[in-house]
Write a protein that holds these residues in place. Sequence first.
Motif, short mmCIF file in Angstrom:
data_model
loop_
_atom_site.label_atom_id
_atom_site.label_comp_id
_atom_site.label_asym_id
_atom_site.label_seq_id
_atom_site.Cartn_x
_atom_site.Cartn_y
_atom_site.Cartn_z
N TYR A 24 12.10 -10.77 5.79
CA TYR A 24 11.66 -10.96 4.41
C TYR A 24 10.44 -10.10 4.10
N ASN A 25 10.32 -9.70 2.84
CA ASN A 25 9.16 -8.98 2.33
C ASN A 25 8.72 -9.62 1.02
N ALA A 26 7.48 -9.39 0.64
CA ALA A 26 6.95 -9.99 -0.59
C ALA A 26 5.95 -9.06 -1.24
N ALA A 27 5.67 -9.37 -2.51
CA ALA A 27 4.66 -8.61 -3.25
C ALA A 27 4.13 -9.47 -4.38
N GLY A 28 2.93 -9.15 -4.82
CA GLY A 28 2.33 -9.77 -6.00
C GLY A 28 1.53 -8.73 -6.73
N VAL A 29 1.68 -8.65 -8.06
CA VAL A 29 1.00 -7.61 -8.82
C VAL A 29 0.38 -8.19 -10.08
N HIS A 30 -0.52 -7.41 -10.69
CA HIS A 30 -1.08 -7.77 -11.99
C HIS A 30 -0.36 -6.95 -13.04
N ALA A 31 0.45 -7.63 -13.86
CA ALA A 31 1.23 -6.95 -14.89
C ALA A 31 0.57 -7.02 -16.26
N GLY A 32 -0.53 -7.75 -16.36
CA GLY A 32 -1.22 -7.88 -17.64
C GLY A 32 -0.83 -9.10 -18.44
N LEU A 33 -0.03 -9.99 -17.84
CA LEU A 33 0.31 -11.25 -18.52
C LEU A 33 -0.90 -12.17 -18.56
N ARG A 34 -1.75 -12.05 -17.55
CA ARG A 34 -3.03 -12.76 -17.52
C ARG A 34 -4.14 -11.72 -17.57
N TYR A 35 -5.35 -12.22 -17.83
CA TYR A 35 -6.47 -11.30 -18.06
C TYR A 35 -6.74 -10.41 -16.84
N SER A 36 -6.81 -11.02 -15.67
CA SER A 36 -7.17 -10.21 -14.51
C SER A 36 -6.40 -10.56 -13.24
N LYS A 37 -5.95 -11.80 -13.12
CA LYS A 37 -5.30 -12.23 -11.88
C LYS A 37 -3.88 -11.69 -11.77
N LYS A 38 -3.40 -11.61 -10.53
CA LYS A 38 -2.00 -11.24 -10.30
C LYS A 38 -1.11 -12.25 -11.00
N ASP A 39 -0.03 -11.77 -11.63
CA ASP A 39 0.78 -12.65 -12.46
C ASP A 39 2.29 -12.45 -12.29
N MET A 40 2.70 -11.57 -11.38
CA MET A 40 4.12 -11.40 -11.08
C MET A 40 4.31 -11.22 -9.58
N GLY A 41 5.34 -11.85 -9.04
CA GLY A 41 5.57 -11.74 -7.61
C GLY A 41 7.05 -11.71 -7.26
N THR A 42 7.34 -11.28 -6.06
CA THR A 42 8.72 -11.27 -5.58
C THR A 42 8.77 -11.57 -4.09
N VAL A 43 9.85 -12.19 -3.68
CA VAL A 43 10.21 -12.33 -2.27
C VAL A 43 11.62 -11.76 -2.15
N ILE A 44 11.82 -10.88 -1.18
CA ILE A 44 13.11 -10.23 -1.03
C ILE A 44 13.56 -10.25 0.42
N SER A 45 14.82 -10.56 0.63
CA SER A 45 15.41 -10.56 1.97
C SER A 45 16.01 -9.19 2.24
N GLU A 46 16.01 -8.80 3.51
CA GLU A 46 16.59 -7.51 3.86
C GLU A 46 18.10 -7.50 3.69
N VAL A 47 18.70 -8.67 3.70
CA VAL A 47 20.15 -8.79 3.49
C VAL A 47 20.40 -9.96 2.54
#
Length: 410
Positions: A24-47
């Motif tokens: 598994y892999n994951a990520a979290g980013v700041h897309a601008g939905l909130r003022y400054s905090k990270k607000d979008m994330g994903t978890v993805i399986s290799e298969v």
Amino acid sequence: MKIMNPVENIQHIKSGNILSPKGYNAAGVHAGLRYSKKDMGTVISEVPASCAAVYTLNTFQAAPLAVTRESISKEGKIQAVVVNSACANACTGEQGLADAYEMREAAAKKFTIPPHYVAVASTGVIGEYMQMDKIKQGIQAMAPNNDATSASDFEVAILTTDTVTKNCAYEAEIDNKKVKMGGAAKGSGMIHPNMATMLGFITTDAAIEPADLQAALSAVTDETFNQITVDGDTSTNDMVLVMANGAAGNEPLNAEHPNWELFLSLLRTTCEDLAKQIAKDGEGATKLIEVNVQGMGTKKEARQIAKTIIGSNLVKTAVYGSDANWGRIIGAMGRSGVEFNPDKVSISFGDISLLEHGRPIAFSEEKAKAYLDQDNIVINVFLEEGDKEGTAWGCDLTYDYVKINASYRT
């Protein structure tokens, strides 16, 4: 010969997280939905992974739930889940549904997988439309990885009024293979049995078919996530989703597998850990409350009494004020809808007896107050209706809860 309790074979993974299982892999980013905090994330399986999910019972159900249901229904498998905070995409009509589909399509294109291998989830303010330009930019910015920072970024990105991130990981040996399970969750307010403004994501490298995974999750949810309450409100977006990618290499698990009960215990332990973290982080909360009910005719009755006690505002405020007012507990029990003999009820705070067989017991108010001043409170209820038991978790009700929710949108 001693019969081993499955829980005894489960090991906690220190500093573990949703990426502890293989693949598994994951990520979290700041897309601008909130003022400054990270607000979008994903978890993805290799298969593609077997997938199971449970959802809110609220009549109003947010658009992402419909889209995720559709994705899972195709093959019973998911490869990626994409989550946004700040906007619930609930009560948004046809536009909200179209936005949820567009979110799924954008993620599928980004990760080069079929759209039905993508699940979507949203949390935040109800009745506002998604800012799709920012959603799509956020998805494009995601660079999933397998490290502690990536897991932490995901955990932060899914939060709303939460004060802390919530994660855990456990492992057990199945078919001589190390099977791991990790999880992340969010939830702080609008928390009530039958789930709440709560999102839970669980990964495992166990091999298990979708139908068997769904049966396991449905059974375990009733004993864990459906046994927590903060404020009695149930949200529109609740979801718990489990992915199982089979990377551990065990024989596929099902009810006939000799380690089925061990797998159930592994899932139950993970869900209970996340559920208790949610309850402890209730909006404005200062104490985690656990209610144990023993001696009922059925587990359902025991759980129902426990949920009613933990959901009582009078019980919650008494705990906040460190007031050993057990009268509030019997008041909640009496309106639980479960029949029992009041003359055979005993109650204690920890090991401090308050009521025995329906009669008050002299106790030290000072010791009781000292106990209730602690961060973790256990209320024990004993009856003589049978041998079944149930547990529920919640938190105290404080002034800060009102402050937080009085200005949620402002």
